[in-house]
Design an enzyme around this catalytic site. Structure first.
Site, mmCIF file in Angstrom:
data_model
loop_
_atom_site.group_PDB
_atom_site.id
_atom_site.type_symbol
_atom_site.label_atom_id
_atom_site.label_comp_id
_atom_site.label_asym_id
_atom_site.label_seq_id
_atom_site.Cartn_x
_atom_site.Cartn_y
_atom_site.Cartn_z
ATOM 1 C CG ASP A 12 3.142 1.109 -7.838
ATOM 2 O OD1 ASP A 12 2.148 1.025 -7.095
ATOM 3 O OD2 ASP A 12 3.145 0.686 -9.005
ATOM 4 C CG HIS A 29 -1.274 2.078 2.115
ATOM 5 N ND1 HIS A 29 -0.639 2.356 0.928
ATOM 6 C CD2 HIS A 29 -2.552 1.758 1.772
ATOM 7 C CE1 HIS A 29 -1.492 2.223 -0.088
ATOM 8 N NE2 HIS A 29 -2.656 1.847 0.405
ATOM 9 C CG LEU A 122 15.790 16.074 2.675
ATOM 10 C CD1 LEU A 122 16.291 15.873 1.248
ATOM 11 C CD2 LEU A 122 15.635 14.707 3.359
HETATM 12 C C1 FPP Z 1 1.168 3.211 -4.116
HETATM 13 O O1 FPP Z 1 1.047 1.838 -3.869
HETATM 14 C C2 FPP Z 1 1.239 3.931 -2.860
HETATM 15 C C3 FPP Z 1 0.371 4.874 -2.453
HETATM 16 C C4 FPP Z 1 -0.789 5.307 -3.257
HETATM 17 C C5 FPP Z 1 0.514 5.516 -1.135
HETATM 18 C C6 FPP Z 1 1.919 5.797 -0.705
HETATM 19 C C7 FPP Z 1 1.925 5.913 0.761
HETATM 20 C C8 FPP Z 1 2.915 5.509 1.575
HETATM 21 C C9 FPP Z 1 4.219 5.035 1.093
HETATM 22 C C10 FPP Z 1 2.744 5.510 3.048
HETATM 23 C C11 FPP Z 1 2.294 6.768 3.584
HETATM 24 C C12 FPP Z 1 3.247 7.857 3.337
HETATM 25 C C13 FPP Z 1 3.239 8.959 4.066
HETATM 26 C C14 FPP Z 1 4.218 10.027 3.777
HETATM 27 C C15 FPP Z 1 2.310 9.133 5.204
HETATM 28 P P1 FPP Z 1 -0.296 1.105 -4.297
HETATM 29 O O2 FPP Z 1 -1.223 1.137 -3.147
HETATM 30 O O3 FPP Z 1 -0.789 1.682 -5.578
HETATM 31 O O4 FPP Z 1 0.235 -0.361 -4.506
HETATM 32 P P2 FPP Z 1 -0.294 -1.444 -5.543
HETATM 33 O O5 FPP Z 1 0.191 -1.016 -6.903
HETATM 34 O O6 FPP Z 1 0.385 -2.692 -5.069
HETATM 35 O O7 FPP Z 1 -1.779 -1.486 -5.403
#
Ligand code: FPP
Length: 224
Positions: A12, A29, A122
């Site tokens: 997150d 992201h 893994l």
């Molecule tokens: C949550 O942060 C994150 C996500 C919903 C996406 C996670 C994706 C990645 C780490 C990158 C892509 C991964 C792969 C495997 C291709 P948020 O956007 O909810 O953050 P916020 O709470 O600050 O809004």
């Protein structure tokens, strides 16, 4: 010392990181994906067999289309570029979630899983379009349809995590303390660590510190 077989992570904080540093959630992201790569390396170093990453929830469809498209493009490019490398490193990729994406992405996910299916170092479980309540409902409905007994073993056999041991450790970054519909059944006895850092700032050192603390925690499983 506790054995550590399975780590699950709620990654997150990408959006907030991106807005803070680049005035763009999507930039967060992109940066978050670099953290994913570092954490995979560290997981291998620690000889952990399963790593489950929450990449997209059933609730994330509520986000703006532009962000959703960016995330799936990022994933597509990552797989196209890296699946060979993952395979060479003896890493198995498994998607947990309901594959309702574009034809192209569904195909790419299926061939990535197939190509790496025999790997043993893994296993990365990528939770995509994943939601725990829906998973449980689906499992129980399936049992009832097949007229099978509804008990713990049968429910587990019908979850998306069939044949995957429960996580020993859950980490959530981003300074938020909730489970967000992630592995609600499977986390029943997991140790939970919340980290204040946003996911793109989380690094190998932070991860190692948590692993060390986990290994020295007394796990009781209801006993004393
Ligand atoms: C949550 O942060 C994150 C996500 C919903 C996406 C996670 C994706 C990645 C780490 C990158 C892509 C991964 C792969 C495997 C291709 P948020 O956007 O909810 O953050 P916020 O709470 O600050 O809004």
């Amino acid at each position: 010392m506790n054995p550590l077989n399975h780590v699950a992570i709620i990654m997150d904080g990408n959006g907030r990181w991106g807005l803070k540093h680049k005035n763009s959630r999507n930039a967060g992201h992109k940066a978050g994906l670099l953290t994913v790569e570092k954490i995979i390396e560290e997981t291998i170093k620690n000889k952990i067999r399963f790593l489950t990453l929450f990449a997209f929830s059933t609730e994330n469809w509520k986000r703006p289309k532009k962000e959703i498209n960016y995330l799936f493009n990022l994933l597509e490019n990552f797989l196209l570029k890296k699946i060979k490398e993952l395979n060479n490193k003896n890493i198995k990729l498994k998607i947990i979630g309901f594959k309702k994406f574009s034809k192209k992405l569904n195909h790419l996910l299926n061939i990535s899983e197939k190509k790496t299916s025999r790997n043993t170092k893994l296993q990365i479980n990528l939770a995509l379009n994943y939601g725990s309540r829906f998973e449980l409902l689906h499992a129980i409905k399936g049992l009832s349809k097949k007229k099978e007994k509804i008990n713990i073993q049968n429910i587990e056999k019908n979850l998306l995590t069939k044949n995957i041991p429960d996580p020993d450790l859950l980490i959530r970054t981003g300074n938020t303390r909730r489970l967000s519909n992630f592995l609600l059944w499977q986390l029943a006895y997991s140790e939970i660590y919340f980290d204040k850092k946003l996911w793109p700032d989380f690094n190998q050192k932070d991860y190692s510190k948590i692993i060390k603390k986990f290994k020295n925690t007394k796990r009781n499983y209801g006993n004393i």
